[in-house]
Design an enzyme around this catalytic site. Structure first.
Site, PDB file in Angstrom:
ATOM      1  N   SER A  21      80.423-100.735 -31.756  1.00 33.16           N
ATOM      2  CA  SER A  21      79.341-102.016 -32.494  1.00 33.16           C
ATOM      3  C   SER A  21      80.020-103.314 -32.584  1.00 33.16           C
ATOM      4  O   SER A  21      80.138-103.657 -33.256  1.00 33.16           O
ATOM      5  CB  SER A  21      78.981-101.385 -33.897  1.00 33.16           C
ATOM      6  OG  SER A  21      78.887-100.224 -34.033  1.00 33.16           O
ATOM      7  N   ARG A  78      82.530 -92.500 -38.131  1.00 27.51           N
ATOM      8  CA  ARG A  78      82.092 -91.311 -38.352  1.00 27.51           C
ATOM      9  C   ARG A  78      82.764 -90.895 -37.239  1.00 27.51           C
ATOM     10  O   ARG A  78      82.598 -91.287 -35.822  1.00 27.51           O
ATOM     11  CB  ARG A  78      80.905 -91.457 -38.673  1.00 27.51           C
ATOM     12  CG  ARG A  78      80.465 -92.250 -39.741  1.00 27.51           C
ATOM     13  CD  ARG A  78      78.213 -91.370 -40.028  1.00 27.51           C
ATOM     14  NE  ARG A  78      77.685 -91.482 -38.682  1.00 27.51           N
ATOM     15  CZ  ARG A  78      76.754 -91.494 -39.414  1.00 27.51           C
ATOM     16  NH1 ARG A  78      76.819 -89.913 -40.068  1.00 27.51           N
ATOM     17  NH2 ARG A  78      75.982 -90.927 -38.154  1.00 27.51           N
ATOM     18  N   ASP A 132      75.824-100.168 -30.969  1.00 30.88           N
ATOM     19  CA  ASP A 132      75.289 -98.812 -32.559  1.00 30.88           C
ATOM     20  C   ASP A 132      73.803 -99.520 -31.854  1.00 30.88           C
ATOM     21  O   ASP A 132      73.114 -98.033 -31.777  1.00 30.88           O
ATOM     22  CB  ASP A 132      75.597 -99.413 -33.766  1.00 30.88           C
ATOM     23  CG  ASP A 132      75.724-100.475 -34.072  1.00 30.88           C
ATOM     24  OD1 ASP A 132      75.497-101.425 -32.992  1.00 30.88           O
ATOM     25  OD2 ASP A 132      75.554-100.988 -35.482  1.00 30.88           O
TER      26      ASP A 132
HETATM   27  C1  BG6 Z   1      74.351 -96.339 -38.336  1.00 34.79           C
HETATM   28  C2  BG6 Z   1      75.214 -96.771 -37.248  1.00 34.79           C
HETATM   29  O1  BG6 Z   1      73.944 -95.366 -38.774  1.00 34.79           O
HETATM   30  O2  BG6 Z   1      74.365 -97.604 -38.680  1.00 34.79           O
HETATM   31  C3  BG6 Z   1      76.363 -97.301 -36.608  1.00 34.79           C
HETATM   32  O3  BG6 Z   1      75.644 -95.058 -36.409  1.00 34.79           O
HETATM   33  C4  BG6 Z   1      75.918 -98.566 -37.445  1.00 34.79           C
HETATM   34  O4  BG6 Z   1      77.123 -97.294 -35.765  1.00 34.79           O
HETATM   35  C5  BG6 Z   1      75.261 -98.148 -38.848  1.00 34.79           C
HETATM   36  O5  BG6 Z   1      76.932 -99.644 -37.101  1.00 34.79           O
HETATM   37  C6  BG6 Z   1      74.429-100.072 -38.547  1.00 34.79           C
HETATM   38  O6  BG6 Z   1      75.004 -99.466 -40.595  1.00 34.79           O
HETATM   39  P1  BG6 Z   1      75.639-100.044 -41.585  1.00 34.79           P
HETATM   40  O7  BG6 Z   1      74.514-100.654 -42.901  1.00 34.79           O
HETATM   41  O8  BG6 Z   1      76.613 -99.151 -41.988  1.00 34.79           O
HETATM   42  O9  BG6 Z   1      76.534-101.405 -40.980  1.00 34.79           O
HETATM   43  C1  GLC Z   2      77.490-107.742 -35.291  1.00 33.83           C
HETATM   44  C2  GLC Z   2      78.156-106.617 -33.521  1.00 33.83           C
HETATM   45  C3  GLC Z   2      76.950-105.924 -33.460  1.00 33.83           C
HETATM   46  C4  GLC Z   2      76.749-104.997 -34.015  1.00 33.83           C
HETATM   47  C5  GLC Z   2      75.908-105.210 -35.180  1.00 33.83           C
HETATM   48  C6  GLC Z   2      75.922-104.128 -36.176  1.00 33.83           C
HETATM   49  O1  GLC Z   2      76.811-108.293 -34.834  1.00 33.83           O
HETATM   50  O2  GLC Z   2      78.909-107.452 -33.342  1.00 33.83           O
HETATM   51  O3  GLC Z   2      77.648-105.198 -31.918  1.00 33.83           O
HETATM   52  O4  GLC Z   2      75.611-103.661 -33.030  1.00 33.83           O
HETATM   53  O5  GLC Z   2      77.608-105.676 -35.839  1.00 33.83           O
HETATM   54  O6  GLC Z   2      76.465-103.512 -36.005  1.00 33.83           O
END
Ligand code: BG6
Ligand code: GLC
Ligand code: BG6
Ligand code: GLC
Length: 901
Positions: A590, A526, A644
């Protein structure tokens, strides 16, 4: 024909014309509707009882069963052997039976005494047939009275009918009564698998040879019918897919006055003298227990008014029961009927003339004809209903029939068939006589029940390892705690990494300005533009665009990946019209990064679905900067890189200052929290606290979770992009739960417990169960039919039972995940509480991720578990509104302010 004229005039009301039959049929249709609906069922005269029999025989039934057949003219004990894949006529069923007379006084005595007689007869049968008393024998019970059935092996007796009227059983479960009696008798091992009404058993008996048999009809001592109804119309049973056999208990038709126009004084007299006055009005106009009596009352009345026997009335003629249904049948016998009539009347102490005999024979014909007409009217109501349910122009169907009237009355079947065909000219109705009682059908029902029970047991055994005991959850909590500590001290680096984030404070509301945020690592990439204005919570403007990252790019080269990101950013800036703005930017990345400052982060290892080359060991901020440089199109000032979890915590803390933990339950799972700096080895500031990205997904990478890891989890790990890594994450996050479910389903299918044992290509396809499907399947608001249609979309062809099992598997896997995350959260908040030396901690956890937000039960189970496992903490969960991007922008704002100071 003076006499005949007299009879006709006398019995005018018993001769029903087709328009009257159609009227009765319409009334009965209305009664069925009333009985099926939840609102009106309680007051309905026609009870429409769900039977829990969901399908007619399909030839796969097998096994050896004992059977009891109670409630018709004969009480029988039987042994029934059913061989798979063979119809009855091909010798698929073998039976041995014995009739046990029931002493008259037992029919109107205490219920327990009758059941003692039943179970003693059963024991006698076992002994006589040399059936092993040590072994447990499954038993099928035919019980021909109205029972409300919560399940197939329970039956609450609503009322007695026919010639039975026993004390102490009404409202009770007759299966329990039977079991109690079997125990009292002792010396046998019997498992009562199923209880069915005789109509149902008859339908099943006939259905074994004729797949089209979907109606069961009894015209015997009593009368009744059952049929296969669309489950969506059966309000009293949950679910709306498929069919269920409904026992109409049509004998009660008219109990609320619906038949008053058609009732004669003779019907009223029969009713008044019966065991159950006011009840079973229709039955009393139709069935064998009452036909002879009706004839007797008419003849008696005619004699009394001088239309018969010159007005002479004998004592026998005055006596209840002296004309039987067998007499009625004999009087209507072709050729010998008239002679039989004379013999019967003579036997009653009368001296009939030839005209008397003709007249009495005529009475008998009118009474029995009315019976078959009434049955035809109600049966055609049922058939019309089935036809409408299925939106058919023509219905082709078979009706299985049993009962002494139908079997022994010489004209009855022909008359019935003729009238039904006249009332339903567009349908093809076949009548099949059940050849030897209902017990075959009862055994078929038991066979299905037995198969389901054994399937149930195997499914339960398969899912058992997913059930977490409190003790296990406590262990997970303490292992998590121990590894959090070890990570902080840099011990045991193979599991939880405890990475410093260089974020020292949650937001204070002084953050201002426009920032770009990039967000990589969840389901999508995003790009966002965030504008913080004025005070806290106010006027934050946010624009964003979502980009998918194709799998080839996630797993291609690092350069390709970062070029792709740069391209997305370029597109976003175009979209916002800000190509030349040179904005400060925060990068949510993340994955585990070793940071030495807020704006550098070395990727330690990829996790989840990423495996781009030449990235591990490199600074991801640099890689992004270089990609932007290569593009040579716009400029960005990347001031912060954040995980994240950290972004989520910051974003939520902007709303709630007590938010000091960030949790992600999405594609992956992870937690960050505000740790006391004194506990952190690597630090560069004298601030009091720093946010630590735990990377808790690595718990168990040293084998510490092996005791809860199932073979299905092991399989998922082995097939994953990073085997042996992120074991906790693989038990708890969206990327893996569907795969665990798929492994379980594969196993159940291979064991023949699902999808009829067919392992299809769809089922072999990794990744078909995305988190969103899991969430949909488990939604309580979703009917089974919809579950089935989701499975259909995924290429899985399921029936109703399959859908139930799939839903259970999803439930077991997601529940365990939520509990494990709950245990982890408990460890984290307890640590924070202890850090601060508090008796009691109030804290908020900011949360994001599709699993948490979209799954119907995950969040609740997670909250409950955390509450139980961390009783000294009061934990609130705050879902992040705008994702972690906003948090990254906040961190960037702080970083920029600091640079400017
Ligand atoms: C979002 C974050 O809101 O949630 C992302 O902005 C994050 O960075 C995410 O990884 C986690 O949710 P998903 O379900 O998309 O892995
Ligand atoms: C994985 C990544 C971690 C992240 C998580 C959630 O565990 O290693 O950094 O926060 O996914 O997205
Ligand atoms: C029999 C069934 O074949 O038909 C009984 O096995 C059932 O359970 C009976 O009640 C109905 O007929 P009758 O004439 O015996 O009441
Ligand atoms: C009575 C019973 C019913 C049974 C029928 C035929 O009507 O109430 O349950 O099916 O008799 O035996």
């Amino acid at each position: 024909r003076v006499a005949s004229y007299g009879v006709d005039r006398f019995l005018y009301a018993m001769r029903l014309h087709d328009d009257q039959l159609e009227d009765i049929s319409a009334r009965f249709q209305a009664e069925m509707k009333k009985g099926l609906s939840a609102e009106s069922n309680a007051a309905a005269a026609v009870k429409m009882l769900p039977t829990h029999v969901r399908s007619t025989p399909d030839g796969s039934e097998r096994g050896q069963f004992l059977a009891l057949d109670l409630g018709g003219s004969k009480f029988k004990v039987l042994q029934v052997k059913v061989r798979e894949g063979m119809g009855i006529r091909k010798g698929g069923v073998e039976m041995e039976e014995k009739i046990y007379p029931i002493p008259k006084e037992l029919l109107i005595g205490r219920g327990t005494e009758l059941f003692d007689h039943v179970s003693e007869s059963l024991k006698d049968f076992l002994q006589e047939k040399n059936i092993n008393l040590e072994k447990t024998h499954p038993l099928a019970f035919t019980f021909s009275f109205p029972c409300e059935q919560p399940t197939l092996n329970q039956g609450l007796l609503l009322s007695w009918s026919k010639n039975f009227r026993l004390r102490g059983l009404q409202g009770k479960d007759v299966v329990q009564s039977l079991k109690g009696a079997i125990e009292r008798t002792g010396g046998m091992n019997v498992d009562v698998l199923s209880m069915v009404n005789d109509t149902v058993a008859t339908m099943m008996t006939c259905g074994f040879d004729d797949q089209r048999c979907e109606v069961g009809l009894i015209i015997g001592t009593g009368t009744n019918a059952c049929y296969m109804e669309a489950l969506r119309h059966v309000d009293l049973v949950e679910g709306d897919e498929g069919q269920m056999c409904v026992n109409t208990e049509w004998g009660g038709f008219g109990d609320d006055g619906a038949l008053n126009e058609y009732i004669t004084e003779f019907d009223r007299d029969v009713d008044a003298a019966s065991n159950n006055p006011g009840k079973q009005i229709f039955e009393k106009m139709v069935s064998g227990m009452y036909l002879g009596e009706l004839v007797r009352l008419v003849v008696l009345k005619m004699a009394k008014v001088g239309l018969l026997f010159d007005g002479f009335v004998s004592d026998a003629l005055r006596t209840k029961g002296k004309i039987t249904t067998a007499n009625v049948a004999a009087m209507e016998e072709y050729k010998t009927g008239l002679k039989n009539t004379r013999d019967i009347l003579t036997g009653l102490g009368l001296t009939p003339s030839q005209d008397d005999c003709i007249a009495v024979q005529h009475v008998s014909t009118i009474v029995s004809f009315r019976s078959s007409n009434l049955v035809a009217a109600c049966l055609s109501a049922i058939l019309t209903r089935i036809k409408k349910n299925r939106s058919l122009r023509t219905l082709t169907i078979t009706v299985g029939v049993d009962g002494t009237v139908y079997k022994t009355h010489p004209q009855y079947p022909k008359r019935l068939h003729k009238v039904v065909r006249r009332l339903l000219p567009e349908s093809h109705v076949r009548f099949v006589l059940s050849d030897s009682g209902s017990s075959k059908g009862a055994a078929l029902v038991a066979a299905v029940a037995q198969r389901l029970a054994s399937r149930r047991k195997q499914v339960d055994e398969t899912l058992f390892p997913f059930q977490m005991s409190q003790e296990q959850l406590h262990l997970v909590k303490s292992r998590m705690r121990a590894d959090l500590e070890a990570g902080l001290k840099n011990k045991n680096p193979s599991t939880i990494k405890m990475l410093p984030s260089f974020v020292y404070h949650t937001p204070d509301g002084t953050e201002r300005g426009k920032y770009l945020a990039l967000d990589l690592g969840g389901t999508n990439f995003r790009a966002l533009l965030v504008n913080f204005k004025k005070g806290l919570h106010q006027n934050t403007r946010l624009y964003h665009k979502i980009y998918t990252v194709p799998m080839e790019i996630m797993q291609g080269t690092g350069e390709e990946l970062f070029d792709h990101l740069a391209q997305c950013v370029s597109d976003f800036l175009d979209y916002m019209g800000m190509k030349n703005a040179h904005l400060p930017a925060g990068f949510t990345f993340s994955f585990p990064c070793e940071q030495t400052a807020i704006d550098t982060g070395t990727l330690l290892t990829w996790t989840k679905g990423f495996k781009a080359t030449d990235c591990e060991g490199h600074d991801v901020v640099n890689m992004l900067r270089e990609a932007i440089k290569r593009r040579n199109e716009f400029d960005l000032d990347i001031a912060a890189v954040v995980n994240d979890t950290v972004g989520t915590m910051m974003s939520c803390a902007y709303e709630d200052p007590e938010c000091e933990v960030g949790l992600i339950a999405g594609t992956g799972t992870n937690v960050c929290y505000m740790e006391d700096v004194r506990n952190i080895e690597k630090r560069d500031a004298d601030a009091q606290r720093m946010c630590i990205n735990t990377e808790w997904g690595g718990l168990g990478d040293d084998g510490s979770l092996n005791d809860i890891i199932t073979p299905y989890d092991a399989e998922v790990d082995q097939n994953s992009l990073h085997p042996g890594k992120q074991r906790f994450e693989k038990l708890t996050s969206g990327m893996y739960l569907g795969e665990i479910v798929r492994q379980v389903l594969l196993d159940l299918t291979r064991g023949g417990l699902l999808f009829r044992g067919h392992v299809t290509e769809a089922l072999k396809t990794p990744g078909i169960f995305e988190t969103k499907y899991l969430s949909q399947i488990e939604s309580d608001r979703l009917a089974l039919l919809q579950v089935r249609s989701i499975l259909q979309q995924l290429g899985l062809d399921s029936n109703c039972d399959d859908s139930i099992i799939v839903k259970e598997v999803c439930g077991a896997v997601s529940r365990r995940a939520a509990q494990l995350v709950g245990a982890g959260i408990a460890a984290v908040v307890d640590k924070i509480r202890e850090n601060r030396g508090l008796e009691h901690l109030n804290i908020t956890v900011g949360v994001d991720g599709a699993l948490y937000k979209l799954h119907p039960h995950f969040s609740r189970v997670l909250h409950d578990t955390a509450k139980v496992l961390a009783p000294l903490c009061n934990v609130s969960f705050l879902p992040s509104e705008e994702g972690s991007g906003k948090g990254a922008a906040l961190i960037t704002a702080v970083a920029k302010q600091k640079q400017q100071m």
